[in-house]
Write a protein that holds these residues in place. Structure first.
Motif, PDB file in Angstrom:
ATOM      1  N   LEU A   1      11.648  11.760  -4.793  1.00  0.00           N
ATOM      2  CA  LEU A   1      10.132  11.877  -4.849  1.00  0.00           C
ATOM      3  C   LEU A   1       9.554  11.593  -5.976  1.00  0.00           C
ATOM      4  CD1 LEU A   1       9.631  15.481  -3.089  1.00  0.00           C
ATOM      5  CD2 LEU A   1       8.744  13.112  -2.136  1.00  0.00           C
ATOM      6  N   ARG A   2      10.195  12.156  -7.352  1.00  0.00           N
ATOM      7  CA  ARG A   2       9.445  11.394  -8.638  1.00  0.00           C
ATOM      8  C   ARG A   2       9.576  10.037  -8.653  1.00  0.00           C
ATOM      9  NH1 ARG A   2      10.470  14.019 -13.528  1.00  0.00           N
ATOM     10  NH2 ARG A   2      10.256  15.984 -12.329  1.00  0.00           N
ATOM     11  N   ILE A   3      10.486   9.198  -8.244  1.00  0.00           N
ATOM     12  CA  ILE A   3      10.450   7.727  -8.290  1.00  0.00           C
ATOM     13  C   ILE A   3       9.096   7.254  -7.539  1.00  0.00           C
ATOM     14  CG2 ILE A   3      11.500   5.825  -7.593  1.00  0.00           C
ATOM     15  CD1 ILE A   3      14.339   7.465  -8.461  1.00  0.00           C
ATOM     16  N   ALA A   4       9.123   7.805  -6.221  1.00  0.00           N
ATOM     17  CA  ALA A   4       8.278   7.412  -5.121  1.00  0.00           C
ATOM     18  C   ALA A   4       7.020   7.763  -5.886  1.00  0.00           C
ATOM     19  CB  ALA A   4       8.376   8.110  -4.000  1.00  0.00           C
ATOM     20  N   TYR A   5       6.597   9.061  -6.440  1.00  0.00           N
ATOM     21  CA  TYR A   5       5.361   9.285  -6.851  1.00  0.00           C
ATOM     22  C   TYR A   5       4.949   8.393  -8.250  1.00  0.00           C
ATOM     23  CZ  TYR A   5       1.675  11.571  -9.718  1.00  0.00           C
ATOM     24  OH  TYR A   5       0.572  11.969 -10.247  1.00  0.00           O
ATOM     25  N   CYS A   6       5.798   8.074  -8.673  1.00  0.00           N
ATOM     26  CA  CYS A   6       5.461   6.931 -10.132  1.00  0.00           C
ATOM     27  C   CYS A   6       5.302   5.436  -9.581  1.00  0.00           C
ATOM     28  CB  CYS A   6       6.617   7.027 -10.995  1.00  0.00           C
ATOM     29  SG  CYS A   6       6.561   8.690 -11.848  1.00  0.00           S
ATOM     30  N   ALA A   7       6.026   5.371  -8.395  1.00  0.00           N
ATOM     31  CA  ALA A   7       5.602   3.971  -7.670  1.00  0.00           C
ATOM     32  C   ALA A   7       4.360   3.793  -7.281  1.00  0.00           C
ATOM     33  CB  ALA A   7       6.764   3.663  -6.724  1.00  0.00           C
ATOM     34  N   GLN A   8       3.607   4.780  -6.579  1.00  0.00           N
ATOM     35  CA  GLN A   8       2.608   5.139  -5.789  1.00  0.00           C
ATOM     36  C   GLN A   8       1.517   5.153  -6.870  1.00  0.00           C
ATOM     37  OE1 GLN A   8       1.254   3.902  -3.302  1.00  0.00           O
ATOM     38  NE2 GLN A   8      -0.834   4.814  -3.905  1.00  0.00           N
TER      39      GLN A   8
ATOM     40  N   GLN B   1       0.997  -1.056  -0.059  1.00  0.00           N
ATOM     41  CA  GLN B   1      -0.051  -0.036  -0.140  1.00  0.00           C
ATOM     42  C   GLN B   1       0.721   1.260   0.060  1.00  0.00           C
ATOM     43  OE1 GLN B   1      -2.358  -0.971   3.298  1.00  0.00           O
ATOM     44  NE2 GLN B   1      -0.801  -0.540   4.939  1.00  0.00           N
ATOM     45  N   LEU B   2       0.218   2.440   0.222  1.00  0.00           N
ATOM     46  CA  LEU B   2       0.993   3.675  -0.145  1.00  0.00           C
ATOM     47  C   LEU B   2       2.216   3.690   0.923  1.00  0.00           C
ATOM     48  CD1 LEU B   2      -0.453   7.105  -0.644  1.00  0.00           C
ATOM     49  CD2 LEU B   2       1.134   7.051   1.370  1.00  0.00           C
ATOM     50  N   ASP B   3       1.952   3.402   2.155  1.00  0.00           N
ATOM     51  CA  ASP B   3       3.095   3.532   2.908  1.00  0.00           C
ATOM     52  C   ASP B   3       4.553   2.737   2.434  1.00  0.00           C
ATOM     53  OD1 ASP B   3       2.028   0.951   5.352  1.00  0.00           O
ATOM     54  OD2 ASP B   3       2.762   0.910   3.321  1.00  0.00           O
ATOM     55  N   PHE B   4       4.463   1.543   1.765  1.00  0.00           N
ATOM     56  CA  PHE B   4       5.589   1.081   1.248  1.00  0.00           C
ATOM     57  C   PHE B   4       5.966   1.709  -0.316  1.00  0.00           C
ATOM     58  CE2 PHE B   4       8.892  -1.904   2.143  1.00  0.00           C
ATOM     59  CZ  PHE B   4       9.393  -2.076   1.120  1.00  0.00           C
ATOM     60  N   HIS B   5       4.938   1.699  -0.963  1.00  0.00           N
ATOM     61  CA  HIS B   5       5.096   2.051  -2.296  1.00  0.00           C
ATOM     62  C   HIS B   5       5.517   3.683  -2.621  1.00  0.00           C
ATOM     63  CE1 HIS B   5       4.154  -1.626  -4.422  1.00  0.00           C
ATOM     64  NE2 HIS B   5       2.775  -1.446  -4.021  1.00  0.00           N
ATOM     65  N   TYR B   6       5.062   4.495  -1.610  1.00  0.00           N
ATOM     66  CA  TYR B   6       5.466   5.978  -1.905  1.00  0.00           C
ATOM     67  C   TYR B   6       6.750   6.257  -0.825  1.00  0.00           C
ATOM     68  CZ  TYR B   6       5.099  10.900  -2.049  1.00  0.00           C
ATOM     69  OH  TYR B   6       5.512  12.267  -2.385  1.00  0.00           O
TER      70      TYR B   6
ATOM     71  N   LEU C   1       7.959   2.889 -11.632  1.00  0.00           N
ATOM     72  CA  LEU C   1       7.078   2.037 -12.194  1.00  0.00           C
ATOM     73  C   LEU C   1       7.854   0.613 -11.899  1.00  0.00           C
ATOM     74  CD1 LEU C   1       4.408   0.982 -13.767  1.00  0.00           C
ATOM     75  CD2 LEU C   1       5.782   1.053 -15.834  1.00  0.00           C
ATOM     76  N   ALA C   2       8.899   0.239 -12.365  1.00  0.00           N
ATOM     77  CA  ALA C   2       9.606  -0.885 -12.132  1.00  0.00           C
ATOM     78  C   ALA C   2       9.851  -1.173 -10.477  1.00  0.00           C
ATOM     79  CB  ALA C   2      10.965  -0.950 -12.568  1.00  0.00           C
ATOM     80  N   MET C   3       9.946  -0.121  -9.660  1.00  0.00           N
ATOM     81  CA  MET C   3      10.111  -0.454  -8.239  1.00  0.00           C
ATOM     82  C   MET C   3       8.733  -0.896  -7.518  1.00  0.00           C
ATOM     83  SD  MET C   3      13.160  -0.042  -7.444  1.00  0.00           S
ATOM     84  CE  MET C   3      13.514  -0.479  -9.241  1.00  0.00           C
ATOM     85  N   HIS C   4       7.453  -0.499  -8.274  1.00  0.00           N
ATOM     86  CA  HIS C   4       6.227  -0.787  -7.668  1.00  0.00           C
ATOM     87  C   HIS C   4       6.177  -2.236  -8.019  1.00  0.00           C
ATOM     88  CE1 HIS C   4       1.816  -0.296  -6.974  1.00  0.00           C
ATOM     89  NE2 HIS C   4       1.852  -1.506  -7.553  1.00  0.00           N
ATOM     90  N   VAL C   5       6.443  -2.599  -9.539  1.00  0.00           N
ATOM     91  CA  VAL C   5       6.370  -4.023  -9.921  1.00  0.00           C
ATOM     92  C   VAL C   5       7.273  -5.066  -8.901  1.00  0.00           C
ATOM     93  CG1 VAL C   5       6.701  -5.770 -11.583  1.00  0.00           C
ATOM     94  CG2 VAL C   5       5.744  -3.400 -12.058  1.00  0.00           C
ATOM     95  N   LEU C   6       8.530  -4.497  -8.672  1.00  0.00           N
ATOM     96  CA  LEU C   6       9.422  -5.511  -7.805  1.00  0.00           C
ATOM     97  C   LEU C   6       8.891  -5.667  -6.507  1.00  0.00           C
ATOM     98  CD1 LEU C   6      13.169  -4.650  -7.617  1.00  0.00           C
ATOM     99  CD2 LEU C   6      11.940  -4.938  -5.773  1.00  0.00           C
TER     100      LEU C   6
ATOM    101  N   PHE D   1       1.782  12.140  -0.695  1.00  0.00           N
ATOM    102  CA  PHE D   1       1.239  12.014  -2.252  1.00  0.00           C
ATOM    103  C   PHE D   1       0.258  12.686  -2.612  1.00  0.00           C
ATOM    104  CE2 PHE D   1       1.223   9.346  -6.061  1.00  0.00           C
ATOM    105  CZ  PHE D   1      -0.260   9.173  -6.142  1.00  0.00           C
ATOM    106  N   ASP D   2       0.443  13.104  -3.818  1.00  0.00           N
ATOM    107  CA  ASP D   2      -0.808  14.059  -4.354  1.00  0.00           C
ATOM    108  C   ASP D   2      -1.130  13.446  -5.932  1.00  0.00           C
ATOM    109  OD1 ASP D   2      -1.152  17.717  -5.341  1.00  0.00           O
ATOM    110  OD2 ASP D   2      -2.423  15.651  -5.425  1.00  0.00           O
TER     111      ASP D   2
END
Lengths: 386, 182
Positions: free
Chosen positions: A25-32, A2-7, A130-135, A310-311
């Protein structure tokens, strides 16, 4: 997850990997954002609808579960949230139809993970996010498949939470209810899951719905019988899996930055956490439904900068106001390209393994363009890179 | 620690079967109730005719049709309550045993009794179906569908018994192993 980890956790991992505060921040935004980029959102901003990386509950309720509808669902969930671990897995005494679903079971360190991370190389921060979310999801969502299937994703009454108790552990039977508006009660072991539906391809049997949110809680350890397991029990140790996910993200992000020459599955840059190791372990193990504030504090301690919340709308203005020819150069535009590429790659791998559950895939370089108009962007991008 | 020995897997399989079949027995009692009440309500006139035949000879006991039907419904209701309670007890005991709670042997003995009753009834029904192929459905004429449903119920109860025995056997073996190790 969920958001806590993905962001927030992704932000921490990115900063530890060497990215600046803004880049992290940009990487985290895209992951979430991968959990927010739905068809409904894309319609609103007039984005390419094939770039959808998730489906809202309302969209799933309306989704068809005929073969084509199932392929649409599987393409999204298998590509972004339940990356298959082994497309060539074998199993004795089962039908071909069942084997196809079995091969979509998600797990970490599969060949597709390496493909996912390598696909993001040189494609910017958006693709990295995106890749970090998938991972990360390959760890949290392991043992479930991104296709609606009762015979793979179901669970039953045999579901016990393992709770630390002093030096040892106690076990408590998990009680599931089906009220989505009621919050999970970790003190009493009351959790929400999707309703049992006897139909094999019901939406209720997609992913980890039958286990509720337990896979998304970093503190949770539980023992259960997966439907595909033939009565073999599995112990899911989320603290261990989340720690692996975090350290593997650091490794993958360092690879994407160029600090590693190759990306190898099964490698983790745990030593990069350094003095923050204990803090990370504490956050992961703390019994709480939402660890956002803890991860945010850690992130701010790491970077010394305020980590903004996250916004979802942060970059939508840039996208909607850009000219058509310039949309692909915006943050969301680049993210959509990455999503289309990821979806195309995973669908192709699944299709070429002899599995049609994610639909058909055409190599446009060999056969010319066929298929969804949105994917023309990938051809344009490939032509530019050539 | 994960326990995936062959015996433990077999035990889980038997427990799961016991749980599912126990639930099935409870649901079947609901089906029986619905079927019986439906038959009584749909064939009210015919049933009253059959009942009033012997009563018609007793001229000094006039009973209105509604009263008679009320008495009949009450008797059917009591009988149904008894059969539902019986199946509920068997089903809940099976499910409790599946979850690891200790259940006595009484529910298994009751199941044997129910199996005997059902087999007897099913054979009787089957012979009637074969002997009198019904063209127009009559109250006395059973159908193949009814026979299959009763057979299903019997198979379920037999499966439940087998699973209960297996569960007890595997658990006993495990306890034995633990006490031997100690």
């Amino acid at each position: 997850m969920q958001l806590d980890f993905h962001y927030y956790a992704t932000y921490c991992a990115a900063f530890i990997a060497g990215y600046t505060h803004e880049e992290s921040l940009r990487i985290a935004y895209c992951a979430q954002f991968t959990d927010c980029c739905s068809d409904t959102f894309l319609r609103r901003i007039r984005g390419p609808r094939q770039a959808a990386t998730t489906q809202l509950q309302a969209e799933l309720m309306d989704a068809n579960t005929d073969p084509v509808g199932l392929q649409n669902i599987t393409r999204i969930w298998a590509s972004f949230h339940f990356l298959p671990a082994d497309l060539k897995a074998t199993r004795d005494k089962c039908s071909k139809r069942y084997l196809k679903k079995y091969r979509l079971i998600c797990g970490p360190n599969g060949p597709l993970l390496a493909d996912t991370v390598e696909l993001a190389k040189g494609k910017g921060l958006e693709a990295a996010g995106l890749a970090m979310h998938v991972l990360a999801d390959t760890w949290a969502h392991r043992h479930f498949a991104g296709t609606p299937s009762l015979s793979v994703n179901n669970t039953n009454y045999y579901f016990y939470e393992i709770i630390p108790d002093g030096e040892g552990y106690t076990e408590r039977s998990v009680v599931f209810n089906h009220n989505p508006s009621s919050a999970d009660d970790i003190e009493r072991g009351l959790y929400t899951n999707s309703l049992y539906q006897g139909s094999e391809n019901s939406i209720m049997n997609l992913g980890h719905g039958r286990a509720g949110h337990l896979p998304d809680y970093s503190f949770a350890r539980y023992r259960y019988l997966p439907a595909w397991g033939e009565y073999r029990e599995i112990i899911k140790d989320n603290p261990s899996d989340y720690l692996h996910a975090f350290t593997q993200m650091i490794y993958a992000l360092r690879y994407l930055r160029g600090e590693h020459e190759v990306f190898e599955t099964g490698r983790y840059d745990a030593q990069e956490m350094g003095e923050w190791t204990d803090e990370v372990l504490k956050i992961i193990s703390r019994r709480q439904l939402d660890a956002s504030s803890d991860w945010k504090s850690l992130g701010e301690s790491l970077s010394g900068c305020a980590a903004e919340d996250f916004d979802l709308e942060k970059y939508t203005g840039e996208y909607t106001q850009a000219e058509d020819a310039e949309k692909d150069d915006t943050v969301l535009g680049r993210y959509f390209l990455a999503a289309l590429a990821q979806k195309s790659m995973v669908t192709n791998r699944i299709f070429t393994s002899g599995n049609n559950l994610a639909g058909e895939s055409v190599d446009f370089r060999k056969h010319g363009f066929r298929g969804m108009r949105d994917f023309r962007r990938l051809i344009r991008e490939a032509a530019q890179n050539d | 620690m994960v326990n995936n020995t062959e015996r433990r897997i077999a035990l889980r399989r038997a427990e799961n079967t016991l749980m599912v079949v126990g639930l099935g027995i409870i649901l079947f009692s609901a089906w029986s109730a619905v079927r019986t009440v439906g038959l009584v309500l749909l064939y009210r006139t015919k049933i009253l005719t059959i009942i009033k035949k012997p009563l018609g000879e007793m001229d000094d006991v006039p009973i209105s049709d509604n009263t008679l039907f009320g008495i009949l419904l009450a008797m059917v209701g009591i009988f149904l309550l008894f059969t539902i309670a019986l199946r509920l007890f068997i089903g809940l005991s099976a499910m409790a045993e599946a979850r690891g709670k200790r259940s006595g042997i009484f529910y298994i003995l009751l199941t044997v009794f129910l199996i005997w009753v059902n087999i007897h009834f099913t054979i009787d029904t089957f012979l009637k179906v074969v002997a009198t192929p019904a063209v127009d459905y009559e109250l006395e004429s059973p159908t193949f569908a009814g026979v299959f449903i009763e057979l299903t119920s019997v198979v379920m109860m037999i499966e439940m018994m087998i699973s209960a025995v297996r569960v007890r056997k595997y658990r006993k073996q495990e306890r034995q192993e633990v006490s031997d190790a100690a």
